[in-house]
Design an enzyme around this catalytic site. Structure first.
Site, PDB file in Angstrom:
ATOM      1  N   ASP A 222       0.831  -1.212   0.000  1.00  0.00           N
ATOM      2  CA  ASP A 222       0.000   0.000   0.000  1.00  0.00           C
ATOM      3  C   ASP A 222       0.865   1.262   0.000  1.00  0.00           C
ATOM      4  O   ASP A 222       1.982   1.267   0.532  1.00  0.00           O
ATOM      5  CB  ASP A 222      -0.906  -0.024   1.238  1.00  0.00           C
TER       6      ASP A 222
ATOM      7  N   ASN B 283     -10.587  -3.323  -5.434  1.00  0.00           N
ATOM      8  CA  ASN B 283      -9.818  -2.396  -6.279  1.00  0.00           C
ATOM      9  C   ASN B 283     -10.388  -2.343  -7.697  1.00  0.00           C
ATOM     10  O   ASN B 283     -10.178  -1.368  -8.421  1.00  0.00           O
ATOM     11  CB  ASN B 283      -8.343  -2.816  -6.395  1.00  0.00           C
TER      12      ASN B 283
HETATM   13  C1  FPP Z   1      -2.562  -0.081  -3.157  1.00  0.00           C
HETATM   14  O1  FPP Z   1      -1.908   1.158  -3.007  1.00  0.00           O
HETATM   15  C2  FPP Z   1      -1.959  -0.800  -4.267  1.00  0.00           C
HETATM   16  C3  FPP Z   1      -2.600  -1.240  -5.382  1.00  0.00           C
HETATM   17  C4  FPP Z   1      -4.046  -1.133  -5.566  1.00  0.00           C
HETATM   18  C5  FPP Z   1      -1.895  -1.840  -6.509  1.00  0.00           C
HETATM   19  C6  FPP Z   1      -0.574  -2.407  -6.174  1.00  0.00           C
HETATM   20  C7  FPP Z   1       0.018  -2.882  -7.437  1.00  0.00           C
HETATM   21  C8  FPP Z   1       1.313  -2.805  -7.725  1.00  0.00           C
HETATM   22  C9  FPP Z   1       2.339  -2.288  -6.780  1.00  0.00           C
HETATM   23  C10 FPP Z   1       1.774  -3.294  -9.046  1.00  0.00           C
HETATM   24  C11 FPP Z   1       2.125  -4.713  -8.877  1.00  0.00           C
HETATM   25  C12 FPP Z   1       2.440  -5.287 -10.145  1.00  0.00           C
HETATM   26  C13 FPP Z   1       2.499  -6.597 -10.371  1.00  0.00           C
HETATM   27  C14 FPP Z   1       2.862  -7.048 -11.699  1.00  0.00           C
HETATM   28  C15 FPP Z   1       2.196  -7.601  -9.367  1.00  0.00           C
HETATM   29  P1  FPP Z   1      -2.446   2.487  -3.683  1.00  0.00           P
HETATM   30  O2  FPP Z   1      -1.816   2.612  -5.012  1.00  0.00           O
HETATM   31  O3  FPP Z   1      -3.908   2.485  -3.635  1.00  0.00           O
HETATM   32  O4  FPP Z   1      -1.816   3.584  -2.765  1.00  0.00           O
HETATM   33  P2  FPP Z   1      -2.523   4.758  -1.975  1.00  0.00           P
HETATM   34  O5  FPP Z   1      -3.215   4.126  -0.813  1.00  0.00           O
HETATM   35  O6  FPP Z   1      -1.365   5.585  -1.555  1.00  0.00           O
HETATM   36  O7  FPP Z   1      -3.436   5.490  -2.921  1.00  0.00           O
END
Ligand code: FPP
Length: 231
Positions: free
Chosen positions: A18, A66
């Site tokens: 996250d 998501n």
């Molecule tokens: C949550 O943090 C993360 C996600 C919804 C996506 C995470 C995906 C990746 C890191 C890419 C992974 C790739 C592969 C190929 C497995 P957020 O982005 O919602 O962060 P925030 O809470 O700060 O908005």
């Protein structure tokens, strides 16, 4: 004398990645740049996890919930997944890492399902570690599908039989769950499987979660006393 129950090295580390969006926002970049930075960090972090002797590393790449994010963000994430499979499966084969995906692939574009199947097939000889990508995964949905299967079988099932109906059937339960990005919750990840998992929360945003921080988390885990409800 007190029995030694100190945890030592986890067999299975699960990670809630996250804070990618906030990482990008801090740099005045689009959220997609945060996801890309997160993907790059995930690639080297999982290598570090296996180098330390951990057998299974599960990363939460996309939850069922998501999938309700704006179309533009999802399109970006799907492109990242495509890129990941195109560029990394070969590397996993070379490093003897088996790739496994858990989640409802029918919720994703069809070609991603095909890439997943090909990636799992190509890496199936991997015996140094198992990298599990949770994509379109939800703990409740995992449990509900297992309940419905048990109902179809028309009889009560044991804990072992129930576990074998989940996406994670061939995997040990997570010993350590790391969540980056400050939130103190599990967000529908591995609900059944984490009944006795040790949790490690950090404020660090995922793209900033270094190998040194991984070592800190492993050290904290090693000192935990695991009693599984006993004394
Ligand atoms: C949550 O943090 C993360 C996600 C919804 C996506 C995470 C995906 C990746 C890191 C890419 C992974 C790739 C592969 C190929 C497995 P957020 O982005 O919602 O962060 P925030 O809470 O700060 O908005």
């Amino acid at each position: 004398m007190k029995k030694q129950t100190q945890a030592g090295l986890p067999r299975h580390v699960a990670i809630i990645m996250d804070g990618n969006g906030r990482w990008a926002k801090k740099r005045l970049l689009p959220r997609s740049a945060g996801h890309r930075a997160g993907m790059n960090r995930m690639i080297s972090l999982s290598e570090a996890v296996f180098d330390r002797g951990v057998e299974v590393c599960t990363v939460f790449a996309l939850s069922t919930e998501n999938l309700s994010r704006p179309e533009e963000e999802l399109k970006g994430l799907f492109s990242l997944f495509r890129e990941y499979f195109a560029k990394n499966v070969e590397k996993l084969v070379k490093k003897h890492i088996l790739l496994k995906v858990i989640g409802n692939l029918s919720l994703l574009p069809e070609d991603i399902g095909e890439l997943v199947r090909a990636g799992e097939e190509e890496t199936k000889g991997g015996d140094k570690g198992t990298l599990v990508l949770a994509i379109g995964y939800g703990g409740r949905q995992d449990i509900l599908a297992a309940v419905n299967e048990a109902v179809r079988r028309g009889r009560e099932v044991s804990e072992e039989e129930f576990s074998a109906l989940l996406y994670t059937k061939d995997l040990p339960e997570p010993d350590l769950l790391i969540r980056t990005g400050k939130e103190l919750r599990i967000s529908n990840f591995l609900l059944w499987q984490s009944a006795y998992t040790e949790f490690y929360f950090t404020d660090t945003l995922f793209p900033d979660f270094t190998d040194e921080e991984l070592d800190k988390a492993l050290k904290a885990y090693a000192a935990r006393e695991r009693r599984y409800g006993k004394i």
